[in-house]
Design a protein around this motif. Sequence first.
Motif, short mmCIF file in Angstrom:
data_model
loop_
_atom_site.label_atom_id
_atom_site.label_comp_id
_atom_site.label_asym_id
_atom_site.label_seq_id
_atom_site.Cartn_x
_atom_site.Cartn_y
_atom_site.Cartn_z
N THR A 23 0.82 -1.22 0.00
CA THR A 23 0.00 0.00 0.00
C THR A 23 0.85 1.27 0.00
O THR A 23 0.39 2.33 0.41
CB THR A 23 -0.96 0.02 1.21
OG1 THR A 23 -0.19 -0.09 2.42
CG2 THR A 23 -1.98 -1.09 1.13
N ASP A 24 2.07 1.17 -0.44
CA ASP A 24 2.99 2.32 -0.58
C ASP A 24 3.32 3.02 0.73
O ASP A 24 3.65 4.20 0.73
CB ASP A 24 2.41 3.36 -1.56
CG ASP A 24 2.23 2.82 -2.96
OD1 ASP A 24 2.87 1.81 -3.29
OD2 ASP A 24 1.47 3.43 -3.73
N GLN A 25 3.25 2.31 1.83
CA GLN A 25 3.59 2.91 3.11
C GLN A 25 5.01 2.57 3.54
O GLN A 25 5.52 3.14 4.49
CB GLN A 25 2.61 2.45 4.19
CG GLN A 25 1.19 2.91 3.92
CD GLN A 25 0.26 2.44 5.00
OE1 GLN A 25 0.41 2.80 6.15
NE2 GLN A 25 -0.70 1.62 4.62
N LEU A 26 5.63 1.64 2.84
CA LEU A 26 6.98 1.20 3.15
C LEU A 26 7.62 0.73 1.85
O LEU A 26 6.95 0.11 1.03
CB LEU A 26 6.92 0.04 4.17
CG LEU A 26 8.20 -0.41 4.83
CD1 LEU A 26 8.75 0.67 5.74
CD2 LEU A 26 7.93 -1.66 5.66
N ASP A 27 8.88 1.05 1.66
CA ASP A 27 9.55 0.67 0.41
C ASP A 27 10.56 -0.44 0.58
O ASP A 27 10.79 -1.21 -0.34
CB ASP A 27 10.27 1.88 -0.20
CG ASP A 27 9.32 2.89 -0.79
OD1 ASP A 27 8.32 2.48 -1.40
OD2 ASP A 27 9.57 4.10 -0.65
N VAL A 28 11.21 -0.52 1.73
CA VAL A 28 12.36 -1.42 1.93
C VAL A 28 12.11 -2.30 3.15
O VAL A 28 11.58 -1.84 4.16
CB VAL A 28 13.64 -0.59 2.14
CG1 VAL A 28 14.83 -1.47 2.40
CG2 VAL A 28 13.90 0.31 0.94
N ALA A 29 12.51 -3.58 3.05
CA ALA A 29 12.34 -4.49 4.19
C ALA A 29 13.40 -5.59 4.17
O ALA A 29 13.91 -5.96 3.11
CB ALA A 29 10.96 -5.13 4.17
N VAL A 30 13.72 -6.08 5.35
CA VAL A 30 14.59 -7.24 5.51
C VAL A 30 13.66 -8.44 5.69
O VAL A 30 12.82 -8.45 6.58
CB VAL A 30 15.52 -7.09 6.74
CG1 VAL A 30 16.33 -8.36 6.94
CG2 VAL A 30 16.43 -5.88 6.58
N LEU A 31 13.82 -9.44 4.83
CA LEU A 31 12.94 -10.61 4.85
C LEU A 31 13.73 -11.89 4.64
O LEU A 31 14.84 -11.86 4.11
CB LEU A 31 11.90 -10.51 3.73
CG LEU A 31 10.92 -9.35 3.77
CD1 LEU A 31 10.15 -9.28 2.46
CD2 LEU A 31 9.97 -9.50 4.94
N SER A 32 13.10 -12.98 5.01
CA SER A 32 13.67 -14.28 4.63
C SER A 32 13.33 -14.50 3.16
O SER A 32 12.40 -13.88 2.62
CB SER A 32 13.06 -15.39 5.48
OG SER A 32 11.69 -15.56 5.16
N GLU A 33 14.07 -15.37 2.51
CA GLU A 33 13.79 -15.65 1.10
C GLU A 33 12.38 -16.21 0.92
O GLU A 33 11.70 -15.89 -0.04
CB GLU A 33 14.83 -16.61 0.53
CG GLU A 33 16.18 -15.98 0.37
CD GLU A 33 17.21 -16.92 -0.26
OE1 GLU A 33 16.81 -17.77 -1.10
OE2 GLU A 33 18.39 -16.80 0.08
N ALA A 34 11.95 -17.05 1.87
CA ALA A 34 10.62 -17.65 1.77
C ALA A 34 9.53 -16.58 1.86
O ALA A 34 8.57 -16.60 1.08
CB ALA A 34 10.44 -18.67 2.88
N ASP A 35 9.67 -15.64 2.79
CA ASP A 35 8.68 -14.56 2.91
C ASP A 35 8.67 -13.69 1.67
O ASP A 35 7.61 -13.31 1.15
CB ASP A 35 8.95 -13.70 4.16
CG ASP A 35 8.53 -14.40 5.45
OD1 ASP A 35 7.79 -15.40 5.39
OD2 ASP A 35 8.95 -13.91 6.52
N ALA A 36 9.85 -13.34 1.18
CA ALA A 36 9.94 -12.48 -0.01
C ALA A 36 9.32 -13.16 -1.23
O ALA A 36 8.59 -12.54 -1.99
CB ALA A 36 11.40 -12.12 -0.28
N THR A 37 9.60 -14.45 -1.39
CA THR A 37 9.03 -15.20 -2.51
C THR A 37 7.51 -15.29 -2.39
O THR A 37 6.79 -15.16 -3.37
CB THR A 37 9.65 -16.61 -2.59
OG1 THR A 37 11.07 -16.47 -2.67
CG2 THR A 37 9.16 -17.37 -3.79
#
Length: 180
Positions: A84-98
């Motif tokens: 929803t365009d409230q955040l641009d960058v995040a640290v994630l696990s590969e599984a969450d990102a996928t």
Amino acid sequence: MNRRWFLWAPALLVTGRAVWAHTPFGQWVVYRKKHLLVGAHRADPVTYELAKKVASELAEHLPKSRSRVARAPTAGRLASLIGTDQLDVAVLSEADATGMLGGSGRFEPYGEIKLKLLARLETRILVAHERFPLRHAWLVTAALDRAKTSQKASVDPVAKIEWHPGSRVYNEGKPLPSSD
């Protein structure tokens, strides 16, 4: 007709306006525009520790970013914020990102979120929405590379997540783009 209403109406209008004026939403939008918020979530404590490290390195090597950590309760909440365009960058696990990229599994309610890879971190990845400006991605990637926080990018993306064009340009040794 009740004449007391005319006495109380101005007081109610002033009070109502004062309460409305103190809602933090307007300032939150301004805050997000002035600071690079690095998302993490409580369900995966490693993301928070790495996000703090990223924010610290960016504060040192890219002080104009004014980076801060934004910690959500779950990865689903991060998906909602990024989508929803409230955040641009995040640290994630590969599984969450996928999962976010495909809008699958527990991320199905948020739909497909077009994530791009900015950096490989120790055990997680730093991703950004594809709308994250090319110049900003280049600067973040360069700062993390100077700080030795990220691993040098290779040709191969992580899982199905492609490199952000700004990160790819930096890793190919090309200069900072002049504009987006």
